[in-house]
Design an enzyme around this catalytic site. Structure first.
Site, PDB file in Angstrom:
ATOM      1  CB  CYS A 170       4.032  -5.827  -5.141  1.00  0.00           C
ATOM      2  SG  CYS A 170       3.649  -7.109  -6.358  1.00  0.00           S
ATOM      3  CG  HIS A 192      -0.476  -6.076  -3.677  1.00  0.00           C
ATOM      4  ND1 HIS A 192       0.056  -4.988  -4.323  1.00  0.00           N
ATOM      5  CD2 HIS A 192      -0.314  -7.127  -4.508  1.00  0.00           C
ATOM      6  CE1 HIS A 192       0.507  -5.352  -5.502  1.00  0.00           C
ATOM      7  NE2 HIS A 192       0.303  -6.656  -5.638  1.00  0.00           N
ATOM      8  CD  GLU A 240      -1.290  -2.217  -2.004  1.00  0.00           C
ATOM      9  OE1 GLU A 240      -1.126  -2.592  -3.183  1.00  0.00           O
ATOM     10  OE2 GLU A 240      -0.420  -2.332  -1.122  1.00  0.00           O
TER      11      GLU A 240
END
Length: 195
Positions: A77, A177, A179
């Site tokens: 990001c 992202h 994650e």
């Protein structure tokens, strides 16, 4: 394997920690040069605004440290954007690892900025995307993006095509992202950690 998450004033670090926990990877969260240099893998996450984040990196000399690293580094990001040459967000000179400028999405009637939510990625060009199906969906939150360039290894389209992922030498980056991108993001993280 020693994995380090770089500590600086850009949020979403907890989500990265949870993702590594799910993968069974131990990690260190630090801004100490010796710890970062001695890591096998370095993750450079980010949520926030480019100029504020760069000012903090400079205050800790991380803006000089990160480009000098020789082990695999993954930025996500805002982390990815700070690895580029320049960002239009508050006219910010960045680290210049990737020779490309980050630009704000153009105004397009009916299209909201920021680009927020799930979108598909395609046109993969690197082993970090091994076993990722083309047009897989990942999670984005951003108003600025790097255009498709020589370093692009995955593309996304919102208003216009942009770089979803970049790679140069030992540096990798994802605009989305990893994650919080479910199984797809987890697989990309695992591919990076397996390098």
């Amino acid at each position: 394997m020693k994995t380090v998450i770089i500590k600086y004033n850009a949020g979403n670090v907890q989500s990265v920690m949870y993702a590594l926990d799910r993968l069974g990877i131990s990690y260190l969260y630090t801004d100490e040069e010796e710890e970062i240099r001695s890591a096998d893998k370095v993750i450079f996450p980010g949520v926030g605004e480019a100029s504020t984040a760069m000012a903090y990196l400079k205050s800790k000399k991380l803006d000089q440290l990160i480009p000098s690293l020789t082990q695999p580094v993954l930025g996500t990001c805002v982390g990815m954007q700070l690895m580029c040459r320049y960002s239009e967000e508050n006219n910010t000179t960045c680290m210049g690892i990737f020779d490309v400028d980050v630009q704000r999405f153009p105004v397009e009637p009916g299209m909201k900025v920021p680009h927020m939510g799930w979108n598909n990625i395609f046109d993969f060009k690197d082993p970090i995307t091994a076993q990722i199906p083309t047009n897989a969906y990942v999670y984005f939150v951003h108003s600025y993006a790097a255009p498709v360039c020589a370093h692009t290894i995955a593309t996304c389209e919102y208003i216009q095509p942009f770089s979803a992922m970049l790679h140069k030498d030992n540096f990798y980056a994802a605009q989305f992202h990893c994650e919080i991108s479910g199984n797809i993001g987890e697989k990309i993280l695992q591919n990076f950690l397996n390098m």
